[in-house]
Every structure is written in C-alpha cells, then in structure tokens.
Write a protein that holds these residues in place. Structure first.
Motif, mmCIF file in Angstrom:
data_model
loop_
_atom_site.group_PDB
_atom_site.id
_atom_site.type_symbol
_atom_site.label_atom_id
_atom_site.label_comp_id
_atom_site.label_asym_id
_atom_site.label_seq_id
_atom_site.Cartn_x
_atom_site.Cartn_y
_atom_site.Cartn_z
ATOM 1 N N TYR A 23 12.033 -7.160 -11.861
ATOM 2 C CA TYR A 23 11.301 -7.373 -13.114
ATOM 3 C C TYR A 23 10.573 -8.711 -13.123
ATOM 4 N N GLN A 24 9.932 -9.012 -12.004
ATOM 5 C CA GLN A 24 9.082 -10.187 -11.968
ATOM 6 C C GLN A 24 7.792 -9.909 -12.744
ATOM 7 N N GLN A 25 6.990 -10.936 -12.928
ATOM 8 C CA GLN A 25 5.792 -10.818 -13.756
ATOM 9 C C GLN A 25 4.868 -9.686 -13.309
ATOM 10 N N LEU A 26 4.753 -9.482 -12.013
ATOM 11 C CA LEU A 26 3.873 -8.451 -11.476
ATOM 12 C C LEU A 26 4.198 -7.066 -12.029
ATOM 13 N N ASP A 27 5.478 -6.823 -12.294
ATOM 14 C CA ASP A 27 5.896 -5.483 -12.707
ATOM 15 C C ASP A 27 5.552 -5.175 -14.154
ATOM 16 N N ILE A 28 5.203 -6.181 -14.941
ATOM 17 C CA ILE A 28 4.789 -5.920 -16.318
ATOM 18 C C ILE A 28 3.600 -4.972 -16.320
ATOM 19 N N LYS A 29 2.666 -5.201 -15.410
ATOM 20 C CA LYS A 29 1.480 -4.342 -15.305
ATOM 21 C C LYS A 29 1.739 -3.125 -14.417
ATOM 22 N N GLU A 30 2.326 -3.341 -13.257
ATOM 23 C CA GLU A 30 2.429 -2.281 -12.249
ATOM 24 C C GLU A 30 3.501 -1.241 -12.578
ATOM 25 N N GLN A 31 4.590 -1.674 -13.222
ATOM 26 C CA GLN A 31 5.710 -0.784 -13.589
ATOM 27 C C GLN A 31 6.259 0.002 -12.399
ATOM 28 N N LEU A 32 6.311 -0.660 -11.249
ATOM 29 C CA LEU A 32 6.848 -0.009 -10.057
ATOM 30 C C LEU A 32 8.342 0.275 -10.198
ATOM 31 N N THR A 33 9.050 -0.625 -10.867
ATOM 32 C CA THR A 33 10.490 -0.428 -11.033
ATOM 33 C C THR A 33 10.776 0.797 -11.891
ATOM 34 N N ARG A 34 10.015 0.979 -12.940
ATOM 35 C CA ARG A 34 10.207 2.164 -13.789
ATOM 36 C C ARG A 34 9.954 3.448 -12.990
ATOM 37 N N LYS A 35 8.888 3.450 -12.205
ATOM 38 C CA LYS A 35 8.593 4.623 -11.384
ATOM 39 C C LYS A 35 9.701 4.866 -10.372
ATOM 40 N N ALA A 36 10.247 3.788 -9.816
ATOM 41 C CA ALA A 36 11.326 3.928 -8.834
ATOM 42 C C ALA A 36 12.577 4.519 -9.473
ATOM 43 N N ILE A 37 12.914 4.044 -10.669
ATOM 44 C CA ILE A 37 14.087 4.585 -11.371
ATOM 45 C C ILE A 37 13.893 6.077 -11.647
ATOM 46 N N GLU A 38 12.716 6.453 -12.104
ATOM 47 C CA GLU A 38 12.442 7.864 -12.395
ATOM 48 C C GLU A 38 12.595 8.724 -11.146
ATOM 49 N N GLN A 69 9.448 9.591 -0.700
ATOM 50 C CA GLN A 69 9.855 10.307 0.511
ATOM 51 C C GLN A 69 11.239 9.858 0.978
ATOM 52 N N ASP A 70 11.496 8.557 0.874
ATOM 53 C CA ASP A 70 12.821 8.041 1.231
ATOM 54 C C ASP A 70 13.888 8.599 0.291
ATOM 55 N N ALA A 71 13.568 8.672 -1.002
ATOM 56 C CA ALA A 71 14.517 9.192 -1.982
ATOM 57 C C ALA A 71 14.841 10.651 -1.702
ATOM 58 N N ILE A 72 13.834 11.418 -1.366
ATOM 59 C CA ILE A 72 14.035 12.838 -1.037
ATOM 60 C C ILE A 72 14.952 12.972 0.179
ATOM 61 N N SER A 73 14.729 12.130 1.186
ATOM 62 C CA SER A 73 15.563 12.168 2.395
ATOM 63 C C SER A 73 17.006 11.807 2.083
ATOM 64 N N LEU A 74 17.197 10.801 1.240
ATOM 65 C CA LEU A 74 18.549 10.390 0.872
ATOM 66 C C LEU A 74 19.258 11.469 0.061
ATOM 67 N N LYS A 90 0.830 -1.198 0.000
ATOM 68 C CA LYS A 90 0.000 0.000 0.000
ATOM 69 C C LYS A 90 0.869 1.255 0.000
ATOM 70 N N ASP A 91 0.584 2.152 -0.941
ATOM 71 C CA ASP A 91 1.223 3.474 -1.004
ATOM 72 C C ASP A 91 2.744 3.381 -1.142
ATOM 73 N N VAL A 92 3.210 2.315 -1.784
ATOM 74 C CA VAL A 92 4.647 2.048 -1.794
ATOM 75 C C VAL A 92 5.438 3.117 -2.555
ATOM 76 N N ILE A 93 4.929 3.611 -3.668
ATOM 77 C CA ILE A 93 5.681 4.590 -4.455
ATOM 78 C C ILE A 93 5.795 5.922 -3.717
#
Length: 206
Positions: free
Chosen positions: A47-62, A24-29, A16-19
């Motif tokens: 890049y497990q199957q779940l991320d194909i839809k969620e694209q959390l890794t892409r958002k994290a990189i950005e 906030q953690d990135a800003i602190s760092l 929940k609310d992971v991004i």
C-alpha cells in the motif's frame, strides 16, 4: 532488489503485464492445491503511494480469492490499506491483515520510517480490521527499543490475534538492547495477555 541502489528501489514503477502474470501464477498454485498464504508483501509495501492510483494490490487480492488462495497482507500503509477491507472481510477464511509496528515515539518513527504512516494510524487500521472479523497480526520487527515494543503490545493486544517478534540486525543500535532480557520480557507479556506469538530465529538464539 539486492542489486538496486536504495534511491532506485524507492522509486517504484509498475512492471509490464504484472497482473496477467500474477493471475497465471495464481491459477498454477490453485491447480497445485497450495494451502499456504500468499504474502503481500514482506520485502516492500503493498500500500505504497503508487497503489493509490494503480490498485494492483486490490486486483491481486481479487485474483487470489477467486482462485481459493489465502492472502496475508503486511503493511505500514494505514488508512490506504482500509480500501480493501471489504474484500478481506468478505473472505475471512482466506485473509490475514497485519501491520509492522516499531515505535511509539512519533519523532523517531518519522526519522526512521519517513515514508510510512504514523504508528497511531496503523493501530487504528488494525482495530477496524479486527472489528470486521479479519484475522489480524502485528510484526514487531525490527525491535529498535525494547520498551517501545513492549508498550505496543499493551496498546494493541485487544484486537490482535498474533504477534511476530524479531530483533534488529545490521545496525549499531542492536548493541544497545539486551536481547536475552527482552526475549524473556516479551514472551512473559504476550503470555499474560494469552496471545499467540512467533519468535523469529534470530531472537530465539538469545
């Protein structure tokens, strides 16, 4: 993670609310002027199957790049991970891309790593990343069979910047490898190709 059953751990869900929490953690760092790389992810796969839809890794990189933070990716996702090569190539000074390579024998790979992409697919992704100017590394860990790990170096040295090598632990197969001989052979091979490398402490002891 260590308190979960294996079956539960393999059934990934989005926190929940992971991004927002990640941002906030990135800003602190960033405010703390963190210079070390943020690892995505060395205990599971970004890049497990779940991320194909969620694209959390892409958002994290950005988010990491926006805040001037370095990102180091380690994956067995193959083609799935190529989706974000545009981000990594756009900020090469802040990006590292690595893959875990264990087997050249595909039958063994499919048995031991049933949810991972084929070794050949991961190698192709490494090559593409290198051609885009992205810093690349290979995690030769865990080493199941010494000869296969050495062969993987032969197959990839032209487009890999760094190798990280670690032994197999907590498995009866580890007794079938002469770790002292392997350590000497892998260092000799990496030096012959003039490659940067890092030997994990568990292997350094031999």
């Amino acid at each position: 993670m260590i308190r979960k059953r294996r079956d539960d751990f393999c059934e990934a869900v989005v926190r929940k609310d992971v991004i927002n929490k990640f941002e906030q953690d990135a800003i602190s760092l960033a405010k703390a002027e963190e210079k070390r790389s943020i690892l995505l992810s060395f205990t599971t796969d970004p890049y497990q199957q779940l991320d194909i839809k969620e694209q959390l890794t892409r958002k994290a990189i950005e988010i990491l790049h926006f805040n001037g933070l370095k990102v180091s990716i380690l994956t067995k996702g193959g083609k799935r991970s190529e989706r974000d090569f545009d981000l990594l190539a756009a900020k090469p000074e802040l990006s590292e891309y690595g893959v875990t390579l264990v087997f050249t024998d595909e039958k063994l790979r499919s048995k031991i790593e049933p949810n991972a992409t084929p070794t050949s697919e991961r190698i192709n992704s490494l090559k593409k990343a290198h051609e885009l100017g992205i810093y690349t590394f290979v995690s030769l860990e865990p080493v199941w069979f010494a000869e296969q790990s050495l062969e993987l170096i032969d197959l990839t040295h032209d487009f890999v910047d760094l190798y990280k090598v670690g032994k197999l632990n907590y498995n009866k197969q580890q007794k079938n490898v002469d770790w002292e001989v392997f350590r000497k052979e892998v260092i000799k091979k990496l030096r012959s190709y003039n490659k940067n490398y890092y030997i994990k402490k568990d292997l350094e002891l031999y």
